[in-house]
Design a protein around this motif. Structure first.
Motif, PDB file in Angstrom:
ATOM      1  N   SER A  97       0.819  -1.222   0.000  1.00 57.38           N
ATOM      2  CA  SER A  97       0.000   0.000   0.000  1.00 57.38           C
ATOM      3  C   SER A  97       0.849   1.267   0.000  1.00 57.38           C
ATOM      4  O   SER A  97       0.673   2.153  -0.844  1.00 57.38           O
ATOM      5  CB  SER A  97      -0.938   0.008   1.208  1.00 57.38           C
ATOM      6  N   ALA A  98       1.752   1.387   0.934  1.00 62.39           N
ATOM      7  CA  ALA A  98       2.587   2.587   1.011  1.00 62.39           C
ATOM      8  C   ALA A  98       3.503   2.704  -0.207  1.00 62.39           C
ATOM      9  O   ALA A  98       3.735   3.806  -0.718  1.00 62.39           O
ATOM     10  CB  ALA A  98       3.410   2.570   2.303  1.00 62.39           C
TER      11      ALA A  98
ATOM     12  N   ASN B   4       7.958   1.183   8.366  1.00 57.07           N
ATOM     13  CA  ASN B   4       9.354   1.551   8.135  1.00 57.07           C
ATOM     14  C   ASN B   4       9.509   2.849   7.346  1.00 57.07           C
ATOM     15  O   ASN B   4      10.599   3.152   6.854  1.00 57.07           O
ATOM     16  CB  ASN B   4      10.074   0.411   7.405  1.00 57.07           C
ATOM     17  N   PHE B   5       8.424   3.611   7.239  1.00 66.05           N
ATOM     18  CA  PHE B   5       8.505   4.885   6.522  1.00 66.05           C
ATOM     19  C   PHE B   5       8.889   5.997   7.495  1.00 66.05           C
ATOM     20  O   PHE B   5       8.415   6.045   8.624  1.00 66.05           O
ATOM     21  CB  PHE B   5       7.161   5.195   5.851  1.00 66.05           C
ATOM     22  N   SER B   6       9.728   6.900   7.006  1.00 63.60           N
ATOM     23  CA  SER B   6      10.174   8.011   7.839  1.00 63.60           C
ATOM     24  C   SER B   6       9.064   9.053   7.948  1.00 63.60           C
ATOM     25  O   SER B   6       8.110   9.079   7.163  1.00 63.60           O
ATOM     26  CB  SER B   6      11.416   8.657   7.223  1.00 63.60           C
TER      27      SER B   6
ATOM     28  N   GLN C 247       4.865  12.540   5.499  1.00 61.55           N
ATOM     29  CA  GLN C 247       4.358  13.871   5.174  1.00 61.55           C
ATOM     30  C   GLN C 247       4.165  14.037   3.657  1.00 61.55           C
ATOM     31  O   GLN C 247       3.198  14.674   3.207  1.00 61.55           O
ATOM     32  CB  GLN C 247       5.299  14.950   5.707  1.00 61.55           C
ATOM     33  N   LEU C 248       5.068  13.470   2.892  1.00 65.17           N
ATOM     34  CA  LEU C 248       4.939  13.514   1.437  1.00 65.17           C
ATOM     35  C   LEU C 248       3.674  12.784   0.994  1.00 65.17           C
ATOM     36  O   LEU C 248       2.933  13.257   0.116  1.00 65.17           O
ATOM     37  CB  LEU C 248       6.176  12.879   0.782  1.00 65.17           C
TER      38      LEU C 248
END
Length: 242
Positions: free
Chosen positions: A45-46, A99-101, A106-107
């Motif tokens: 998904s991400a 595991n996303f920063s 925010q992006l």
């Protein structure tokens, strides 16, 4: 020659999306209209969102908001979640973002914020995730949620007598407003179809990618159709949505 291609619900199936775009053999001249539900389903998904952000730098892309996109957007902004969302694909999106920063998230929030509730092209064709209920058209809706939740447009299409002509005074007014309408939201696999389904000027391009169907696309002028492999075969170790 440039093409305008509508793409159905992806639901985290990045492998299917990449395969589909390869089969379409897209060029930078092609305009891509995504009908919503990019997330909630398979494990990517991400990654789908990251991929689409990059794709939009190469192609003209129009991103329609789906109900699952709205749910994930709310969760990313506020942490808001509910049990039904978790049961219907939400947990896969939560896992995908682990595991996303903060910068990457925010992006993605910006990506969700910029989505359109609907799009009408120069040929008076409407592109919307679910539909609209106001007889005067989507611009007259009182609440945004209908664009990505309401199924009554599709239910009306399915119930409509195919012999009824548009000139009949009982013909649904919503179906008289546009040359064509392209939607997703309700998989056509529920009516035992496996390809984008057309009736009464409405094309449903959701072919069940979240479950055991294909990810599909249609060129809106020629009506050429492309499909990925059944998405569950590309994610054999996963269950997908229930």
């Amino acid at each position: 020659m440039s093409r305008t291609i509508a793409i159905g619900d992806i639901h985290g199936g990045l492998k299917a999306l990449i395969q589909l775009l390869q089969r379409i053999d897209i060029t930078p001249e092609d305009r891509l209209i995504f009908l919503g539900d990019y997330v909630d389903g398979w494990s990517d998904s991400a990654n789908v969102v990251s991929y689409l952000i990059q794709l939009a730098k190469q192609n003209t892309c129009i991103f329609i908001r789906g109900n699952h996109d709205d749910l994930v957007h709310s969760w990313l902004k506020t942490g808001e979640m509910n049990e039904k969302w978790l049961q219907h694909g939400g947990q896969s999106s939560i896992d995908a973002y682990r595991n996303f920063s903060a910068e990457e998230i925010q992006l993605h929030i910006g990506f969700f914020q910029q989505m359109l509730n609907y799009y009408i092209d120069n040929e008076n064709r409407l592109f919307v995730h679910a539909g609209f209920s106001n007889q005067h058209g989507p611009e007259s809706e009182y609440h945004d949620t209908g664009y990505y939740w309401d199924r009554t447009l599709w239910e009306t299409v399915l119930a409509l007598d195919p012999k009824m002509k548009k000139t009949n005074k009982f013909y649904p007014k919503r179906l008289q407003l546009f040359e064509e309408i392209f939607i997703g939201h309700t998989p056509v696999t529920r009516i035992d179809e496996s390809r984008p389904f057309h009736k009464a000027g409405v094309w449903n391009v959701d072919t069940g990618a979240a479950f055991k169907g294909h990810l599909s696309a249609i060129e809106v002028n020629s009506k050429e159709i492309w499909q990925s492999d059944p998405v569950h075969l590309l994610y054999e170790k996963e269950k997908g949505r229930n």
